[in-house]
Design an enzyme around this catalytic site. Sequence first.
Site, PDB file in Angstrom:
ATOM      1  N   SER A 122       0.834  -1.193   0.000  1.00 47.64           N
ATOM      2  CA  SER A 122       0.000   0.000   0.000  1.00 47.64           C
ATOM      3  C   SER A 122       0.872   1.246   0.000  1.00 47.64           C
ATOM      4  CB  SER A 122      -0.970  -0.042   1.183  1.00 47.64           C
ATOM      5  OG  SER A 122      -1.889   1.009   1.119  1.00 47.64           O
ATOM      6  N   GLU A 344     -13.295   6.576   5.467  1.00 40.23           N
ATOM      7  CA  GLU A 344     -12.212   6.624   6.438  1.00 40.23           C
ATOM      8  C   GLU A 344     -11.407   7.901   6.242  1.00 40.23           C
ATOM      9  OE1 GLU A 344      -9.913   3.075   8.048  1.00 40.23           O
ATOM     10  OE2 GLU A 344     -10.216   2.549   5.954  1.00 40.23           O
TER      11      GLU A 344
END
Length: 499
Positions: A122, A344
Amino acid sequence: MIPKPHAALSPNTYDYESLPLVKATGFREYDARWLFEKEINLMGVQALGAGLGTLIHEMGVRPDLVTGHDFRGYSASIKYALIAGLMAAGVRVKDVGLALSPMAYYGQFALDCPCVAMVTASHNDNGWTGVKMGANRPMTFGPEEMGRLRDIVLSGEFVLREGGAYAFVEGFAERYLDDLTQNVTIARKLKVVAACGNGTAGAFAPRALEAIGCEVIPLDCELDHTFPHYNPNPEDMKMLHALADKVRETGADVGLGFDGDGDRCGVVDNEGKEIFADKIGVMLARDLSKLYPNATFVVDVKSTGLFKDDPVLIENGVTADYWKTGHSYIKRRVNELGALAGFEKSGHFFFNDPVGRGYDDGILTAIHVAQMLDRNPQKTMAELYRAIPQTWGSPTMAPKCADEEKYAVVDRVSARFKAMHEAGEEVAGQPIRELVTVNGVRVVAEDGTWGLVRASSNKPELVVVVESPVSEERMRAMFKGVDAILRENPEVGAYNQSL
């Protein structure tokens, strides 16, 4: 037979090239992350694949799995080691090649694979690797599955089977991009800066935005796994500042920044002002709740309090559900509640039926931002941002704390705030109104100013966020108060960025 992994092996030795290395702390709450070569070697990755295959069969899930890898110098090697372990455990693997995480998630639907194993670190710095895994689309593993996977791998309890297979899927990127864009048309002529930090999204995000009719100005979209300018992380202020500078230079309508595996999106308005992702979530919730009144939105505990307090969301009948931070947690909660979307603060947005499939996709988020602007043709991004009530919020700040120590530190900090609350003590000069402990501790003062401390799920760090609906001064006071409690714990180190 695959040998039982070891917790530590010395590099450049016979044992290192002959035995699996897997450090236990790499199994995190909802995915896996290791420093490649220091905490896991290729034989360790093979053991991980065999463990995942064993778990898939144990769960009674059909053993068809889609995999891909992000653009790092070592990711392809790691993927093939993982595939070797999966096949040894009887899993039929479909490989979509170089990919974004949401492309692999899409593959679960398009290729009829219940399971996924995406090789990516990521937004972590170079040197890190990891795997995002799932066996029940669109969800990914949570703590229970990750704990069982850890136990299987570290104990070497692999169940090897016949029936493993491998197939490479050609042209899958085009299928993914077509699926995202085929029914989307933007009438408004939008000039968009797409910043990709030289990560994987550079191969896909500009193409998708052009396909829906945007004029795209690429910024650091050439693939380069050394990440020469900044880490591809839309929470990183260095990336956001570079994006803001390009927006001001070009007179763009909006700037969109994508992380290393393309499942997150950050936004800069037309005036070059960075908009934190939780505020983008409020703006998108306002827009979508007009089309889908009485909708439920799931948000993580790091996010602004506006999801409950914004008058437009209240008028549109929105229900806000604050939940644990982490893409697996939010994804699961969105599915459980049948929510329209989940947001988020890190920039993971989950759009559910009828506006998505329930998983996080940074390019789909960018498309929704473009559609919001298209539905408000008389307003700029900055004007839409100014229309929501003002709050003063911090970026996500991360003081170092070892993986072996961070959860105990958060437990002590939570207990300390609880004791203060029970004793009537103040934080940041005011009484404590509320403590939210669904994920770490979120301490709320009497005037609504709040501060959060939780353990990072994927790095040896804590996470600290503060916000005030009153003033910047109150926000800074809360940070000072929270940090003072943190500093009672010598295990807590320096911040990666601070106020």
